[in-house]
Design a protein around this motif. Structure first.
Motif, mmCIF file in Angstrom:
data_model
loop_
_atom_site.group_PDB
_atom_site.id
_atom_site.type_symbol
_atom_site.label_atom_id
_atom_site.label_comp_id
_atom_site.label_asym_id
_atom_site.label_seq_id
_atom_site.Cartn_x
_atom_site.Cartn_y
_atom_site.Cartn_z
ATOM 1 N N MET A 1 0.822 -1.213 0.000
ATOM 2 C CA MET A 1 0.000 0.000 0.000
ATOM 3 C C MET A 1 0.852 1.258 0.000
ATOM 4 S SD MET A 1 -2.818 1.120 2.867
ATOM 5 C CE MET A 1 -3.594 -0.473 2.799
ATOM 6 N N ALA A 2 1.807 1.321 0.983
ATOM 7 C CA ALA A 2 2.681 2.495 1.031
ATOM 8 C C ALA A 2 3.567 2.548 -0.186
ATOM 9 C CB ALA A 2 3.524 2.464 2.305
ATOM 10 N N SER A 3 3.971 1.360 -0.666
ATOM 11 C CA SER A 3 4.819 1.337 -1.854
ATOM 12 C C SER A 3 4.080 1.904 -3.045
ATOM 13 C CB SER A 3 5.239 -0.106 -2.140
ATOM 14 O OG SER A 3 5.884 -0.664 -1.022
ATOM 15 N N LEU A 4 2.780 1.586 -3.124
ATOM 16 C CA LEU A 4 1.980 2.120 -4.221
ATOM 17 C C LEU A 4 1.862 3.621 -4.119
ATOM 18 C CD1 LEU A 4 0.156 1.683 -6.636
ATOM 19 C CD2 LEU A 4 -1.741 1.281 -5.064
ATOM 20 N N CYS A 5 1.656 4.111 -2.884
ATOM 21 C CA CYS A 5 1.552 5.566 -2.696
ATOM 22 C C CYS A 5 2.860 6.249 -3.051
ATOM 23 C CB CYS A 5 1.179 5.875 -1.242
ATOM 24 S SG CYS A 5 -0.481 5.363 -0.800
ATOM 25 N N ALA A 6 3.983 5.628 -2.635
ATOM 26 C CA ALA A 6 5.279 6.224 -2.946
ATOM 27 C C ALA A 6 5.513 6.239 -4.443
ATOM 28 C CB ALA A 6 6.388 5.428 -2.254
ATOM 29 N N SER A 7 5.111 5.160 -5.126
ATOM 30 C CA SER A 7 5.266 5.124 -6.577
ATOM 31 C C SER A 7 4.414 6.199 -7.235
ATOM 32 C CB SER A 7 4.858 3.743 -7.103
ATOM 33 O OG SER A 7 5.662 2.738 -6.526
ATOM 34 N N SER A 8 3.226 6.417 -6.675
ATOM 35 C CA SER A 8 2.365 7.464 -7.216
ATOM 36 C C SER A 8 2.981 8.834 -7.049
ATOM 37 C CB SER A 8 0.993 7.418 -6.504
ATOM 38 O OG SER A 8 0.396 6.163 -6.679
ATOM 39 N N ALA A 9 3.663 9.028 -5.896
ATOM 40 C CA ALA A 9 4.318 10.320 -5.670
ATOM 41 C C ALA A 9 5.402 10.562 -6.696
ATOM 42 C CB ALA A 9 4.912 10.362 -4.252
ATOM 43 N N PRO A 233 7.380 -1.054 4.152
ATOM 44 C CA PRO A 233 6.996 -0.954 2.740
ATOM 45 C C PRO A 233 8.040 -1.491 1.768
ATOM 46 C CG PRO A 233 7.522 1.212 3.644
ATOM 47 C CD PRO A 233 7.459 0.277 4.788
ATOM 48 N N ILE A 234 9.327 -1.289 2.081
ATOM 49 C CA ILE A 234 10.369 -1.776 1.173
ATOM 50 C C ILE A 234 10.426 -3.302 1.203
ATOM 51 C CG2 ILE A 234 12.807 -1.685 0.591
ATOM 52 C CD1 ILE A 234 11.301 0.922 0.129
ATOM 53 N N ASP A 235 10.316 -3.902 2.391
ATOM 54 C CA ASP A 235 10.276 -5.367 2.489
ATOM 55 C C ASP A 235 9.079 -5.922 1.727
ATOM 56 O OD1 ASP A 235 12.577 -5.748 3.964
ATOM 57 O OD2 ASP A 235 11.566 -5.481 5.884
ATOM 58 N N ASN A 236 7.943 -5.242 1.850
ATOM 59 C CA ASN A 236 6.749 -5.676 1.124
ATOM 60 C C ASN A 236 6.948 -5.562 -0.384
ATOM 61 O OD1 ASN A 236 3.946 -6.161 2.738
ATOM 62 N ND2 ASN A 236 5.395 -4.973 3.949
ATOM 63 N N LEU A 237 7.605 -4.491 -0.812
ATOM 64 C CA LEU A 237 7.845 -4.302 -2.241
ATOM 65 C C LEU A 237 8.758 -5.398 -2.790
ATOM 66 C CD1 LEU A 237 7.689 -2.659 -4.864
ATOM 67 C CD2 LEU A 237 9.585 -1.264 -4.015
ATOM 68 N N PHE A 238 9.839 -5.695 -2.072
ATOM 69 C CA PHE A 238 10.766 -6.740 -2.530
ATOM 70 C C PHE A 238 10.081 -8.105 -2.540
ATOM 71 C CE2 PHE A 238 13.878 -3.534 -2.294
ATOM 72 C CZ PHE A 238 15.075 -3.987 -2.816
ATOM 73 N N PRO A 244 5.073 -11.926 -7.353
ATOM 74 C CA PRO A 244 3.940 -11.017 -7.579
ATOM 75 C C PRO A 244 2.578 -11.698 -7.589
ATOM 76 C CG PRO A 244 5.178 -11.379 -9.610
ATOM 77 C CD PRO A 244 5.977 -11.984 -8.502
ATOM 78 N N GLY A 245 2.550 -12.993 -7.800
ATOM 79 C CA GLY A 245 1.266 -13.681 -7.837
ATOM 80 C C GLY A 245 0.679 -13.963 -6.474
ATOM 81 N N HIS A 246 1.519 -14.019 -5.452
ATOM 82 C CA HIS A 246 1.030 -14.372 -4.120
ATOM 83 C C HIS A 246 1.273 -13.280 -3.070
ATOM 84 C CE1 HIS A 246 1.626 -18.262 -6.189
ATOM 85 N NE2 HIS A 246 0.544 -18.631 -5.514
ATOM 86 N N ALA A 247 2.389 -12.586 -3.171
ATOM 87 C CA ALA A 247 2.702 -11.529 -2.200
ATOM 88 C C ALA A 247 2.013 -10.235 -2.632
ATOM 89 C CB ALA A 247 4.208 -11.323 -2.094
ATOM 90 N N THR A 248 0.748 -10.113 -2.279
ATOM 91 C CA THR A 248 -0.059 -8.951 -2.642
ATOM 92 C C THR A 248 -0.751 -8.405 -1.408
ATOM 93 O OG1 THR A 248 -2.069 -10.225 -3.099
ATOM 94 C CG2 THR A 248 -0.478 -9.986 -4.908
ATOM 95 N N ILE A 249 -1.467 -7.333 -1.592
ATOM 96 C CA ILE A 249 -2.201 -6.729 -0.478
ATOM 97 C C ILE A 249 -3.284 -7.671 0.048
ATOM 98 C CG2 ILE A 249 -3.825 -5.575 -2.045
ATOM 99 C CD1 ILE A 249 -3.992 -3.292 -0.036
ATOM 100 N N ALA A 251 -3.057 -10.824 0.416
ATOM 101 C CA ALA A 251 -2.486 -11.863 1.260
ATOM 102 C C ALA A 251 -2.547 -11.484 2.731
ATOM 103 C CB ALA A 251 -1.053 -12.146 0.850
ATOM 104 N N ALA A 252 -2.530 -10.177 3.020
ATOM 105 C CA ALA A 252 -2.572 -9.720 4.411
ATOM 106 C C ALA A 252 -3.922 -10.020 5.052
ATOM 107 C CB ALA A 252 -2.270 -8.232 4.483
ATOM 108 N N PHE A 253 -4.962 -10.150 4.245
ATOM 109 C CA PHE A 253 -6.308 -10.378 4.785
ATOM 110 C C PHE A 253 -6.745 -11.832 4.620
ATOM 111 C CE2 PHE A 253 -5.987 -6.002 3.217
ATOM 112 C CZ PHE A 253 -6.286 -5.295 4.373
ATOM 113 N N THR A 254 -5.842 -12.670 4.116
ATOM 114 C CA THR A 254 -6.178 -14.077 3.906
ATOM 115 C C THR A 254 -5.863 -14.876 5.162
ATOM 116 O OG1 THR A 254 -5.638 -13.871 1.554
ATOM 117 C CG2 THR A 254 -5.767 -16.104 2.471
ATOM 118 N N PRO A 255 -6.826 -15.635 5.673
ATOM 119 C CA PRO A 255 -6.560 -16.454 6.885
ATOM 120 C C PRO A 255 -5.427 -17.442 6.633
ATOM 121 C CG PRO A 255 -8.908 -16.361 6.413
ATOM 122 C CD PRO A 255 -8.208 -15.760 5.225
ATOM 123 N N LYS A 256 -4.552 -17.589 7.626
ATOM 124 C CA LYS A 256 -3.411 -18.494 7.476
ATOM 125 C C LYS A 256 -3.606 -19.759 8.287
ATOM 126 C CE LYS A 256 -0.213 -14.676 6.601
ATOM 127 N NZ LYS A 256 1.032 -13.987 7.004
#
Length: 256
Positions: A1-9, A233-238, A244-249, A251-256
Motif C-alpha cells: 500500500m505504502a509502496s503504491l503511494c510512494a510510486s504514485s508520488a 513498505p520496502i520489504d513488502n515491495l521486494f 507477484p502472484g502471491h505476495a499482494t495486499i 495476502a494480508a487479509f487471507t486467513p493463514k
C-alpha cells in the motif's frame, strides 16, 4: 500500500498532466494585506473559471477561487468557508505536507539502504523502542522545547507577517519571504526558487502541495501496512517483486 503511494508520488513529479493545469491570469478583485509587491503578486494569481477541479463538472465553493496553491475546489463540508478558517487550514495543510514528506523520506530511504546492505537501521515502526544517548522522557522534553520554539515563531508570523524575518542569533541573516508559510532566505530557499513570476512561483507551490498530499497518504499507508503485515513498505515491495502472484495486499487479509 505504502509502496503504491510512494510510486504514485514519484509518478506525480514526472507527470506534466498531473502537475499542470490551465494558464493562470491575474485577478485584480482579490484583496490581500499590503505587505509588499512580491507578497501580493503571488496571492493575486487566480485560475481561469474552467480550471481543473477535484470532481469534473462540479461547482467549486466561492471561497475557493483558485488563488491558493493546490486549490481544486475541494471542501464538501465547508470547513474553510470562513476567511480566518481558510487561512488557518491552508497553513495547517502546508506544514503537515512538509512533515509528511520528511516522514516518508525517513521511512523509505533508511529501510531501502538497510535492505541493500548500506545501512543497519531499525524499522521506523520500532525506532522509538531503541536505546539512545538519554532516556525517552528527556528526549521528549527537548523535542517539545525545540519544536515549541519553532512553532511559536511560525504562529507569530501568521499573526503578524514579517515579524520574525530577522534571525535572533545571526541578525544579519534575514528571511526574504513575504508570504506566510514561505520564509525564503538562505536557510529556506538557498537556490532562490521562491523568486520569479507569480505564475512560476504558484506552480512550484502547487507541486509542493501535491507531493505533500501524496506523502501524507504514503505515511498512512506505511502505518497500516506494518500493522497488517508486520514488515515495512520496502520489504513488502521486494517480497511482491519476488512473488507477484502471491505476495499482494490481499495476502494480508487471507486467513493463514
Amino acid at each position: 500500500m505504502a509502496s503504491l503511494c510512494a510510486s504514485s508520488a514519484i509518478a506525480a513529479i514526472s507527470s506534466p498532466g498531473f502537475l499542470g493545469g490551465k494558464k493562470l491570469r491575474l485577478n485584480k478583485k482579490l484583496s490581500v494585506p499590503a505587505v509588499s509587491k512580491s507578497a501580493t503578486s503571488v496571492r493575486a494569481v487566480a485560475a481561469d473559471p474552467d480550471r481543473p477541479i477535484w470532481f469534473p463538472g462540479s461547482t467549486p465553493p466561492e471561497w475557493l477561487d483558485g488563488s491558493l496553491p493546490g486549490d481544486f475546489g475541494f471542501d464538501p463540508l465547508g470547513l474553510s468557508s470562513d476567511p480566518d478558517s481558510l487561512k488557518w487550514n491552508a497553513q495547517a495543510e502546508l506544514v503537515h505536507c512538509r512533515w509528511a514528506m520528511l516522514g516518508a523520506a525517513g521511512i523509505f530511504i533508511p529501510e531501502f539502504l538497510t535492505k541493500i546492505g548500506i545501512l543497519n537501521t531499525p524499522s521506523w515502526y520500532t525506532a522509538g523502542e531503541q536505546e539512545y544517548f538519554t532516556d525517552k522522557t528527556t528526549l521528549f522534553v527537548v523535542e517539545l522545547i525545540l519544536i515549541g520554539w519553532a512553532e511559536g515563531r511560525r504562529w507569530a508570523d501568521i499573526i503578524k507577517p514579517g515579524s520574525v524575518n530577522t534571525d535572533p542569533i545571526f541578525p544579519n541573516n534575514k528571511l526574504t519571504g513575504t508570504d506566510v508559510g514561505y520564509p525564503g532566505g538562505l536557510w529556506f530557499d538557498p537556490l532562490g526558487w521562491g523568486s520569479g513570476s507569480p505564475a512560476k512561483i504558484k506552480e512550484l507551490r502547487t507541486k509542493e502541495i501535491k507531493n505533500g498530499r501524496l506523502a501524507m497518504l504514503a505515511v498512512m499507508g506505511a502505518w497500516f501496512q506494518h500493522i497488517y503485515t508486520g514488515t515495512g513498505p520496502i520489504d513488502n515491495l521486494f517480497a511482491h517483486l519476488a512473488d507477484p502472484g502471491h505476495a499482494t495486499i490481499f495476502a494480508a487479509f487471507t486467513p493463514k
